[in-house]
Structure formats: C-alpha cells, structure tokens
Design a protein around this motif. Structure first.
Motif, PDB file in Angstrom:
ATOM      1  N   ILE A 190      42.084  38.877  30.399  1.00 23.87           N
ATOM      2  CA  ILE A 190      42.992  39.595  29.508  1.00 23.87           C
ATOM      3  C   ILE A 190      44.402  39.189  29.897  1.00 23.87           C
ATOM      4  N   SER A 191      45.119  38.575  28.967  1.00 19.39           N
ATOM      5  CA  SER A 191      46.484  38.116  29.224  1.00 19.39           C
ATOM      6  C   SER A 191      47.441  38.734  28.220  1.00 19.39           C
ATOM      7  N   VAL A 192      48.678  38.927  28.661  1.00 17.21           N
ATOM      8  CA  VAL A 192      49.745  39.434  27.805  1.00 17.21           C
ATOM      9  C   VAL A 192      50.729  38.292  27.588  1.00 17.21           C
ATOM     10  N   VAL A 193      51.075  38.032  26.338  1.00 11.07           N
ATOM     11  CA  VAL A 193      52.049  36.985  26.035  1.00 11.07           C
ATOM     12  C   VAL A 193      53.423  37.506  26.449  1.00 11.07           C
ATOM     13  N   VAL A 194      54.146  36.699  27.237  1.00  7.78           N
ATOM     14  CA  VAL A 194      55.457  37.107  27.737  1.00  7.78           C
ATOM     15  C   VAL A 194      56.542  36.194  27.186  1.00  7.78           C
ATOM     16  N   SER A 195      57.773  36.665  27.326  1.00  9.90           N
ATOM     17  CA  SER A 195      58.933  35.962  26.798  1.00  9.90           C
ATOM     18  C   SER A 195      59.897  35.666  27.930  1.00  9.90           C
ATOM     19  N   ASP A 196      60.620  34.568  27.817  1.00 13.18           N
ATOM     20  CA  ASP A 196      61.641  34.280  28.823  1.00 13.18           C
ATOM     21  C   ASP A 196      63.047  34.490  28.274  1.00 13.18           C
ATOM     22  N   ALA A 231      41.089  39.973  35.104  1.00 17.56           N
ATOM     23  CA  ALA A 231      40.037  38.997  34.831  1.00 17.56           C
ATOM     24  C   ALA A 231      38.769  39.376  35.581  1.00 17.56           C
ATOM     25  N   PHE A 232      37.651  38.949  35.029  1.00 16.12           N
ATOM     26  CA  PHE A 232      36.341  39.229  35.604  1.00 16.12           C
ATOM     27  C   PHE A 232      35.560  37.927  35.698  1.00 16.12           C
ATOM     28  N   ASN A 233      34.743  37.789  36.742  1.00 18.95           N
ATOM     29  CA  ASN A 233      33.893  36.620  36.906  1.00 18.95           C
ATOM     30  C   ASN A 233      32.527  37.099  37.371  1.00 18.95           C
ATOM     31  N   SER A 234      31.473  36.467  36.860  1.00 21.32           N
ATOM     32  CA  SER A 234      30.112  36.865  37.220  1.00 21.32           C
ATOM     33  C   SER A 234      29.681  36.309  38.573  1.00 21.32           C
ATOM     34  N   SER A 235      30.439  35.374  39.126  1.00 24.24           N
ATOM     35  CA  SER A 235      30.115  34.788  40.426  1.00 24.24           C
ATOM     36  C   SER A 235      30.952  35.451  41.517  1.00 24.24           C
ATOM     37  N   ARG A 236      30.290  36.041  42.490  1.00 21.53           N
ATOM     38  CA  ARG A 236      30.996  36.668  43.613  1.00 21.53           C
ATOM     39  C   ARG A 236      31.890  35.644  44.316  1.00 21.53           C
ATOM     40  N   LEU A 237      31.363  34.429  44.534  1.00 16.51           N
ATOM     41  CA  LEU A 237      32.122  33.381  45.210  1.00 16.51           C
ATOM     42  C   LEU A 237      33.369  32.989  44.420  1.00 16.51           C
ATOM     43  N   LEU A 238      33.214  32.763  43.118  1.00 19.14           N
ATOM     44  CA  LEU A 238      34.361  32.333  42.315  1.00 19.14           C
ATOM     45  C   LEU A 238      35.385  33.449  42.131  1.00 19.14           C
ATOM     46  N   ALA A 239      34.939  34.692  41.993  1.00 22.54           N
ATOM     47  CA  ALA A 239      35.884  35.814  41.894  1.00 22.54           C
ATOM     48  C   ALA A 239      36.687  35.926  43.188  1.00 22.54           C
ATOM     49  N   PHE A 240      36.003  35.798  44.329  1.00 24.40           N
ATOM     50  CA  PHE A 240      36.688  35.842  45.622  1.00 24.40           C
ATOM     51  C   PHE A 240      37.683  34.683  45.753  1.00 24.40           C
ATOM     52  N   THR A 252      45.059  35.757  41.979  1.00 21.93           N
ATOM     53  CA  THR A 252      44.874  36.214  40.609  1.00 21.93           C
ATOM     54  C   THR A 252      44.041  37.498  40.609  1.00 21.93           C
ATOM     55  N   PRO A 253      44.151  38.308  39.561  1.00 22.14           N
ATOM     56  CA  PRO A 253      43.474  39.608  39.517  1.00 22.14           C
ATOM     57  C   PRO A 253      42.017  39.527  39.057  1.00 22.14           C
ATOM     58  N   TYR A 254      41.213  38.704  39.741  1.00 22.53           N
ATOM     59  CA  TYR A 254      39.801  38.551  39.381  1.00 22.53           C
ATOM     60  C   TYR A 254      38.947  39.574  40.112  1.00 22.53           C
ATOM     61  N   HIS A 255      37.938  40.071  39.402  1.00 20.02           N
ATOM     62  CA  HIS A 255      36.995  41.029  39.962  1.00 20.02           C
ATOM     63  C   HIS A 255      35.585  40.605  39.581  1.00 20.02           C
TER      64      HIS A 255
END
Length: 127
Positions: free
Chosen positions: A73-79, A93-102, A110-113
């Motif tokens: 899930i990303s939010v479009v930002v402006s500069d 963000a979410f990942n189904s692999s424990r290794l890749l999320a870690f 990054t905010p992966y879980h």
C-alpha cells in the motif's frame, strides 16, 4: 525505441524478477488524514482533487527459487506542496515468505510484515 528516461533518472534495482503475476489498483483516501500521518516524515501527499492518491499492488512470484506473494500500500507524494506527483511512499506491505519479509525490514528498512496471502485469477478479484 529505448527508455523515455535518461539513464541518470532510472532507479537502480538490486535484482529483477521475471514471471510475475501482478495486479495494481489505484484509489483515493482522506487527504487530511494522510497529510497528518506523513507530516512527521516531512512528506506531503499529492492533492488529487482534494483526496490523497493510493496505489495497492499484489504480486505472486519467485525470488531465487523462493515462491512468495506480496501486497503493498503506497501513498502518492508530492515534492512541491501537493500540486504535482513526486513519488510514492510505501506505507505498509505484506509478504508470504518469512525470510523475504524479514530481509525487507532488516536490509531495506521497509514496513514489511509476514502475512498469509492468496492469489486467484477468478472473479470476484480479491487480495
């Protein structure tokens, strides 16, 4: 034909994944809420007619032989204070692999879980 961006403007990626199944959805959300949330990071959401723009992506792929599914899930930002698109902020963000999320959290901050994710090609679409 070549790229539409000069080489200096391209992102450098550590790896490229092929054979990916992906769906991307765009939407909008409350601008005031995202403005408040992003303020602590000195970011401003892009003002899309009084709404914040969101990008939701889901993929199914393999990385070095490891099968995984991912949702972000990303939010479009402006500069420039909200008038023009400047990039995207990865909110969650979410990942189904424990290794890749870690690895995402540890090496790239990054905010992966870890999550159980499924992918289907049937209607209704669901993530």
């Amino acid at each position: 034909m070549g790229s539409q961006f000069p080489v200096s403007d391209r992102n450098a990626y550590i790896s490229t994944i092929t054979g990916v199944r992906e769906v991307a959805l765009t939407g909008t959300a409350d601008l005031a809420s995202w403005s408040a949330r992003l303020r602590a990071m000195n970011l401003v959401p892009y003002n899309d007619n009084g709404r914040a723009s969101l990008l939701l992506t889901a993929i199914e792929a393999r990385f070095r032989g490891i099968p995984f599914r991912e949702m972000s899930i990303s939010v479009v930002v402006s500069d420039d204070g909200g008038a023009n698109v400047g990039g995207a902020y990865l909110a969650h963000a979410f990942n189904s692999s424990r290794l890749l999320a870690f690895a995402e959290r540890a090496f790239f901050r990054t905010p992966y879980h870890l999550a159980v994710l499924t992918a289907t090609e049937q209607l209704p679409a669901r993530i």
